[in-house]
Design an enzyme around this catalytic site. Sequence first.
Site: not given
Ligand code: NG1
Length: 562
Positions: A65, A182, A184, A231, A275, A283
């Site tokens: 984050h 979902g 992570g 990501d 998410k 988020y």
């Molecule tokens: P996840 O939801 O795990 O793919 C998200 C965000 C990242 C980053 C992480 C927290 C998207 C696509 N991905 O990852 O950019 O902020 O949370 O570190 O929103």
Amino acid sequence: MGAVGSKQHARVPKASKLSDVYDDNENSVAARYDTLVSAFKTQFEGEKPKTIARSPGRVNLIGEHIDYEGYSVLPMAIGLDVIVAVSVALKEEGNVEEDEAEATLSIANVDGEKYTPKEFPFDHEQEVDVKSHHWTNYVLCGFKGIFDQLKKQNKLESVLESAFMKRVKKVMVMVDGKVPLGSGLSSFSALNCAVTVALMDAFELSFTKGELSELTCLSERYSGTQSGGMDQAISIMGEKDLAKRIDFNPIGAMDVPLPTNLTFLIGNSCAVSKKAESAHKHYNLRVVECRLAAILMAKHYGEDIEKAKTRVTLREVADLYCNKGDLWTALGAVRKALNEGSYTKKQLENDEGLGDLRKIFDCENNEAFNVVLQKNDTFKLRDRARHVFSEARRVHEFQKICEGQSPRYAVSGPIYEHWCKVIGLEPDVGVASDDPTKDFGHPMYGIGKEDALAKLMHLSHESCKTQYECSCDELDELVDAFMSAGALGARLTGAGWGGCVVAVCESDIAEEILADVKKSFYEKRFQSGVANIADETNLLFKTAPSAGAAILHYDDEKGVIV
Ligand code: NG1
């Protein structure tokens, strides 16, 4: 940029053999591509794919984050990926009926029962229906992103006017995903990236890896989350055997070699993190809280309120006012600038003088923020900012230690050194809070680099849990299960609120740890039906840095060229 190991100017490679991309058994990988192609032919009545591309999921080792706050993160691409086959049917020249027919974008999945097909008009201006949460939304994101990029490069009109684009009758897309949803591990970004690369190639366009990373980060926001960029960047720029430090503004990827005696393990908590559906309370709320924290910090430093309201990230403010971005100074400032606990909307708007929050977040044009402000009345700022600055430090320290610097020297900064002198302790790389004295109960001076890395991961999890509040009971239980089994460190990875844990251990005991965690965490879940034993290998596994996005050549006779 131009940092050593940065690959943002390169193009996505065209793999000449499967072993360029995969470590797994080549026959089973080749069979998966054959299945993709036969599903393609069945769905699209005998048509053959023109392009095949793949892009992987990722595991973030440290730096949670903070990408959307402008700070570097340290992920690696994993072996699980999304593969996509694409073809473009063109209108017959001179066929009036075809000329007038509306062109379409037709999307299907190898697992068509679970992931139903959908057809859209071939129109890059259409909106993504964020309320429907259909998996094809992410394909649409990728599709739109390509045209956004062309617009940015002032090429949109010429491409739309090209003979090729004008003749498009139907774009066909077939998808097969192996990244658990979902969890992570960035399943949706892998999908978005694989689709974008495949469509780019099928449309005879060519973007650099840096351009692709940026455009996919932006295009994923059409799905309703204010994606940070990590990501997509690692999915596109990942490489075998290397973790990467991903930087933002401008985007870059720097090689980080991991100690070879360590193995990284992934475990899925079996709590699904939805998410997009929960973005307003998880988020996107955090994105809003961090921005409010940045604004109040800028105000604390005497900025005119109207100017402060234009601040977007904590990094922007720290770079300006905290000893050129010194993270210790920033942590100290957080305590002075931001109140403990939560602020109410009224407090922020009236007492802090921010006025209508909806204006700051441009809610008329940004539905994601609009929903956050409609559905939340309290905002925690101090804890969130503490997490961001301390996590940014941990990324820096993690990288330095991987590069061979002693844990003792990984930490620097005037405030830190001052505190070390005051309380007479040796430097400790693991400080998680803004008050160094609180964390000096566990000095790291003298410990080996493996333990130091593990400790940073542990502190990262603690900070995610207590300051950022993005963990959950299942993730905490799984972290404990890994630690009790003998892992050196473990933490949630990705956005949290469900999803996966990444753990690190000495390589020679990796199998034992997996067996132990299976017993303590998964067996009861297999029995109660929360998890399916058939998915075991996707729930708990060893992982190593894997290759990023690639384009593969498919020969109708020979299959994927190996
Ligand atoms: P996840 O939801 O795990 O793919 C998200 C965000 C990242 C980053 C992480 C927290 C998207 C696509 N991905 O990852 O950019 O902020 O949370 O570190 O929103």
